[in-house]
Every structure is written in structure tokens, then in C-alpha cells.
Design a protein around this motif. Sequence first.
Motif, PDB file in Angstrom:
ATOM      1  N   MET A 110       0.824  -1.200   0.000  1.00 43.92           N
ATOM      2  CA  MET A 110       0.000   0.000   0.000  1.00 43.92           C
ATOM      3  C   MET A 110       0.865   1.261   0.000  1.00 43.92           C
ATOM      4  O   MET A 110       2.078   1.188  -0.167  1.00 43.92           O
ATOM      5  N   PHE A 135      -9.739  -6.149 -11.300  1.00 40.31           N
ATOM      6  CA  PHE A 135      -9.909  -7.573 -11.544  1.00 40.31           C
ATOM      7  C   PHE A 135      -9.789  -7.846 -13.039  1.00 40.31           C
ATOM      8  O   PHE A 135     -10.455  -7.198 -13.842  1.00 40.31           O
ATOM      9  N   ASP A 162      -1.219  -5.773   1.995  1.00 39.02           N
ATOM     10  CA  ASP A 162      -1.910  -5.124   0.887  1.00 39.02           C
ATOM     11  C   ASP A 162      -3.369  -5.546   0.848  1.00 39.02           C
ATOM     12  O   ASP A 162      -3.690  -6.658   0.432  1.00 39.02           O
ATOM     13  N   MET A 163      -4.263  -4.661   1.274  1.00 41.21           N
ATOM     14  CA  MET A 163      -5.689  -4.992   1.222  1.00 41.21           C
ATOM     15  C   MET A 163      -6.231  -4.915  -0.197  1.00 41.21           C
ATOM     16  O   MET A 163      -7.372  -5.258  -0.449  1.00 41.21           O
ATOM     17  N   HIS A 164      -5.398  -4.461  -1.120  1.00 39.64           N
ATOM     18  CA  HIS A 164      -5.778  -4.439  -2.535  1.00 39.64           C
ATOM     19  C   HIS A 164      -4.948  -5.436  -3.327  1.00 39.64           C
ATOM     20  O   HIS A 164      -4.635  -5.195  -4.489  1.00 39.64           O
ATOM     21  N   MET A 165      -4.595  -6.526  -2.677  1.00 40.70           N
ATOM     22  CA  MET A 165      -3.882  -7.542  -3.438  1.00 40.70           C
ATOM     23  C   MET A 165      -4.797  -8.045  -4.539  1.00 40.70           C
ATOM     24  O   MET A 165      -6.017  -8.028  -4.410  1.00 40.70           O
ATOM     25  N   TYR A 167      -4.981 -10.674  -8.388  1.00 41.92           N
ATOM     26  CA  TYR A 167      -4.315 -11.678  -9.203  1.00 41.92           C
ATOM     27  C   TYR A 167      -3.289 -11.020 -10.128  1.00 41.92           C
ATOM     28  O   TYR A 167      -2.225 -11.587 -10.378  1.00 41.92           O
TER      29      TYR A 167
ATOM     30  N   ASN B 133     -16.323  -9.254  -4.573  1.00 43.92           N
ATOM     31  CA  ASN B 133     -15.386  -9.025  -5.670  1.00 43.92           C
ATOM     32  C   ASN B 133     -15.158  -7.532  -5.848  1.00 43.92           C
ATOM     33  O   ASN B 133     -15.531  -6.934  -6.848  1.00 43.92           O
ATOM     34  N   ARG B 134     -14.574  -6.956  -4.824  1.00 41.67           N
ATOM     35  CA  ARG B 134     -14.266  -5.531  -4.844  1.00 41.67           C
ATOM     36  C   ARG B 134     -13.115  -5.300  -3.877  1.00 41.67           C
ATOM     37  O   ARG B 134     -12.750  -6.200  -3.127  1.00 41.67           O
ATOM     38  N   PHE B 135     -12.558  -4.110  -3.924  1.00 40.48           N
ATOM     39  CA  PHE B 135     -11.461  -3.777  -3.019  1.00 40.48           C
ATOM     40  C   PHE B 135     -12.012  -3.015  -1.829  1.00 40.48           C
ATOM     41  O   PHE B 135     -12.729  -2.029  -1.997  1.00 40.48           O
ATOM     42  N   LEU B 136     -11.664  -3.461  -0.638  1.00 41.57           N
ATOM     43  CA  LEU B 136     -12.026  -2.719   0.572  1.00 41.57           C
ATOM     44  C   LEU B 136     -11.213  -1.431   0.627  1.00 41.57           C
ATOM     45  O   LEU B 136     -10.079  -1.394   0.157  1.00 41.57           O
ATOM     46  N   PRO B 137     -11.765  -0.372   1.229  1.00 37.69           N
ATOM     47  CA  PRO B 137     -10.920   0.807   1.465  1.00 37.69           C
ATOM     48  C   PRO B 137      -9.735   0.374   2.330  1.00 37.69           C
ATOM     49  O   PRO B 137      -9.887  -0.455   3.228  1.00 37.69           O
ATOM     50  N   ALA B 138      -8.557   0.929   2.049  1.00 38.04           N
ATOM     51  CA  ALA B 138      -7.342   0.496   2.762  1.00 38.04           C
ATOM     52  C   ALA B 138      -7.500   0.622   4.273  1.00 38.04           C
ATOM     53  O   ALA B 138      -7.954   1.654   4.775  1.00 38.04           O
ATOM     54  N   HIS B 164     -10.293 -13.590  -9.447  1.00 36.34           N
ATOM     55  CA  HIS B 164     -10.889 -12.465  -8.714  1.00 36.34           C
ATOM     56  C   HIS B 164     -10.714 -12.640  -7.219  1.00 36.34           C
ATOM     57  O   HIS B 164     -11.587 -12.256  -6.444  1.00 36.34           O
ATOM     58  N   MET B 165      -9.626 -13.266  -6.838  1.00 39.75           N
ATOM     59  CA  MET B 165      -9.381 -13.374  -5.398  1.00 39.75           C
ATOM     60  C   MET B 165      -9.219 -11.967  -4.831  1.00 39.75           C
ATOM     61  O   MET B 165      -8.784 -11.048  -5.530  1.00 39.75           O
ATOM     62  N   SER B 166      -9.605 -11.789  -3.602  1.00 43.91           N
ATOM     63  CA  SER B 166      -9.558 -10.459  -3.004  1.00 43.91           C
ATOM     64  C   SER B 166      -9.300 -10.600  -1.516  1.00 43.91           C
ATOM     65  O   SER B 166      -9.472 -11.682  -0.947  1.00 43.91           O
ATOM     66  N   TYR B 167      -8.901  -9.505  -0.899  1.00 42.27           N
ATOM     67  CA  TYR B 167      -8.681  -9.547   0.545  1.00 42.27           C
ATOM     68  C   TYR B 167      -9.982  -9.874   1.272  1.00 42.27           C
ATOM     69  O   TYR B 167      -9.968 -10.572   2.281  1.00 42.27           O
TER      70      TYR B 167
END
Lengths: 309, 309
Positions: A110, A135, A162-165, A167, B133-138, B164-167
Amino acid sequence: MSKLTTKEEYADLLSRYDAFLFDCDGVLWSGDDLIPGAKEVLSKLRSSGKQVVFVTNNASKSRRSYKGKFDKMGIEASESEIISSSYAAAVYLKDVLKMPADRKVYVLGMDGIEEELNAVGIQYCGGTDPDDNRFLPALDFSSLQSEEAIDPSVGAVLCGFDMHMSYIKLAKAFKHITRPGAEGPVEAGKKGGGCHFILTNDDSTFPAKGGPWPGAGSLSAPLIFASKRKPTIVGKPHQPMLDTIESIYNLDKPRTLFIGDRLDTDIAFANNGGIDSLLVLTGISTVEDCDKQGIHPKYVLDSIGNLNV
Amino acid sequence: MSKLTTKEEYADLLSRYDAFLFDCDGVLWSGDDLIPGAKEVLSKLRSSGKQVVFVTNNASKSRRSYKGKFDKMGIEASESEIISSSYAAAVYLKDVLKMPADRKVYVLGMDGIEEELNAVGIQYCGGTDPDDNRFLPALDFSSLQSEEAIDPSVGAVLCGFDMHMSYIKLAKAFKHITRPGAEGPVEAGKKGGGCHFILTNDDSTFPAKGGPWPGAGSLSAPLIFASKRKPTIVGKPHQPMLDTIESIYNLDKPRTLFIGDRLDTDIAFANNGGIDSLLVLTGISTVEDCDKQGIHPKYVLDSIGNLNV
């Protein structure tokens, strides 16, 4: 291992060391609660001319933003007294690995990491770049095929929390650390070839509201599993963090004490690095854990606040 | 280990077995190229009344969509002859683990897995749900705090290949497999407690254009590292896949042959499961690898096409 319980022992401890390295959570505060007396003990150390250093594995933040936590807790601290694993990783890349100026670091992390790389003047890509924070269409690898996608000027992959990791980031990082010659030297003026593989830290979990949650060590696990490469890990209990601290503060090791609440990170870190250690019992580990884990601090103290006498 | 080279040996092989299990890539085709003679050998087996089964660790697709590959290659195949690790995982959850009808599976995977769970009538969440399937706010974990976010009716986490793996998905799956009692039994009519932890397969990489790329085994590595739990792995070389195949086709093990191109997945899978194995040399492994890896097939054949005599 000796448990300190008397005023004389406390005074003796303070006279034996010139530099006091502190883990923060579980030592100075617990979540959002200050450990009683911690603030006063820090003031006392400062007024006795001791060096204080705050050492955290937290790689989500830069030193600047981590200082906000100190401000919130009302504890005096300057940025230059804070060593986070993100900063230590940046210094390690710059001073130890001597990353050439024309090579970039691919970041799985981040903005805290990016801020520290900026601070030491290292170029980077990935990280918070919107192009890598999306994505991919399912099973569509077409956008990963070009030299632009897998930039051959990358000379290191740096993995943190990284909360925005995504693929995309895993795939790009994987290509960098497995390209031909990746385990070789990273040379200036040369594209491709050598690529370092660095983790800020390998904590399996991250402490935050409702946590624990998967941590930086967990987020780098796909790269290690896929590439079979062994990364260099900067943060506690690994040694690059201590090497960085030593080089910045010019520490005299026999007169340096590390104070922490976790045997497997803090105390192991000090013991492995040949500096004395003190376990406080206001956090994770107990005295019983010492035998169980086979990790023994030099001293044990109920709370850092006890030194406020 | 015997290398088959004569017409008599080929004919003898065909007479010894009633069921022929095939790995696909490296055996029947290589990427988009058909292995010469493969089509004819399959026709010959069919006209001799042999059972043919296609066994793939690919968890990105359902059997239905994987059949598209056979159609494209011009190879006759029915859905019911295809066993993918996504399908085997669904059957394993249903028939072996007997997932109660009121418990859900949390999916870290794509629509191929969801399609197979639908086919066996198992409820699921996560997967392709846009909410996950989205990014969390940091550094903002607030959306993960409620019972709605970490659904206590989840009785299993199923991890496959997921671009589409995500945190969010990692964090939710982590909470399910580490909640109190998660390693215990999964009971109907009860929320919380037991939660199975299943991987479709543990292939470290995924073959696709420009690949290899990080595979399903790599994408599940964060959960294993963070939770310290040992998952059940369905796909080759693990046995749940073979148990599923046996139960579906009522195989007579001594008269079943597995044909593959990889020692560590295909041949180990057959050897561990007590069925005979044949290594073809049109894919990954070589004869020299057998001693190196200590994995020995019963037979070796240059190409499946050789049997077309």
C-alpha cells in the motif's frame, strides 16, 4: 531469565543500557489503551539522555503516518525514532542491496511502502497503481503478455501488507521473481536477469478491529508457493531489521535493550541479534510460554509502567 | 517399469484393462495441438467397449465448459465422462462430508465451481458475488464486522482457482475456518461451529497463454499460512478425486489404468490409489525424472498415439 521486581533492579536496568528499542502494541499501548506509566517511563529515559527507538513490523503505514498513532496516544515521538518494516525494507534495498538507480521495485503493498521508497529515492511500480488494482476478466491473461505488463527493468519484488492484493499483482510479481536469471545479481543498465524477492515481514496475521485478519506473511505465501523461491524477510524476528537499526543509530550492542511482548518475534529478534531482551507481560506472551517455546528473555517485567519509580 | 514398444505389447495393454482414465493436457493435447493419433485411440477404446474417463485438476471450469475444449479439439466426450476437481469437490462435499442442506459453502473460486455446487444442490456464498469481488478501502475492516459479513451458516470453505481473489474473500474464509469449533463436526440446524476446509487442488501454477501463472494451490496458501489448518485436497495426486471416480463409475481397480504425463500428479495419484499407471512422454516428465523423483509408473509409452495400430 530474571524477573525484575524491586526499585533497585529497575534502577540497575536503566543504568546498564544507553539505547532502548521498543515494540509498541502490547508494550506502550494495547489497541487504543495506553499502558499506565508508559508515557512517564519514556520521558524519564529521554531526560536521562537515553536513545529510544520504536520498532514495528507494521508495513501498512509509513513512519509519518505511524507517528499519528503516537500523537493520538499522547506519546512524544519523532519520525526519526520510528522504524517500521516498510522503512527498513526501503533502507535495506537502498543500502544493503544497493538497488541501481535505473531499476524499479515491484510493490505488492500500500501507500506506506511507496512513501518509504520515495523517501530513499527508489523507483517503483505496482502498489497503488490503478492499472494493477482491478480484476482481470476471468481466464483472460492477454493483458499480461507484453513487456510493458511485465517490466524487465524491475530489479526487486517487495511484498508487504496489501488490502488491494489482486491476481494481477501476484501474476506480475511471480513473473519477475521466476524470469531467467532472477536469482542472480541485479545490474545497473541491464534489463531482465536478477530480481530480489523481499518481504517486509512474515506475520501470519494483522491486528485490527474484529481481527486477527490475514497478514503480510499470508499475502506473500502465494508467491513463495508458486515460485519456490526463498525471500529475504526484513521484519522481526529476522535480522535485516536489526542491521538497519544498528546502521542508522550507531548502536553499541552490549548497551542496547529490546523490550517486547512477544517471544517469537520480539524476544527471538533480540536474542538472534545478540542484544539483551526484556519481556513485558502486558501483551501476548506469558512466563509459562518461555519454556514452551524455548525462547528466553534476559529479563521479565510485569509492565513497562513499573519502571516509573 | 516397462517401456512398451511393440504391437503385441500395445494389444496386451488394451486387453488387460476395462477402464482408461486420462489426464488431458500433455496426453491428448498439448496446449491447442492435438497429440497425433489420440483421437483414433479413443475411438478404438470406445468401440472395444472400454470405459473412458477424463480427469483434470482444472477447477476454473465446470464439466460443461471443459467439454468445450474437447469439442474444439474434435474429440468425442460427454460431460458424464469428465471429472474436474471442481466437480469432484462438489461431490465430495455432498456424498463424503454429507454437507447439511441448511449449511453453505464459502467459495474462493469462479463460476465453474458454483455451477458444480448447483448441480449437486449445495448452497454457497462468496465466489462471484459482486459484494466479495471488490477492493475494501485500505485499512478499513468495518464491513467485515457483522454476522451478515461472516455468515455463521457456512459449513465449509472451498478454495479453487480464482482470478478475482480479493482480501475480502481471504478475510471471510479465514474467519470461517478459524472460528471456535471450526475443526469439529458440521451439524445441520446449527450455526457456527464446524467448518470444513477444502481445496479443489494444490497445483502451484496454472497453464495458460504466457504462463505458467500462479495456480489454485498458490491462491489458497494465505489461508493455510494464516490459519495453520491443514485442508483436505481433492485433486490429483490426492485421493478424494479417485474415491469420487470410483464411486461414480463403479471401477474394478485391478482392471483400471491411469494415463498421464506428470509423475508428481498423475503417476503418484495412480500409485497411491492402487491402480496401474502409464506415463506418456508427450508432456512434462521424462524417463530420467522417474529415478530423480522416485516415482515409477508401471508402463512407459512414447505417445498415446502409438496405441493406434
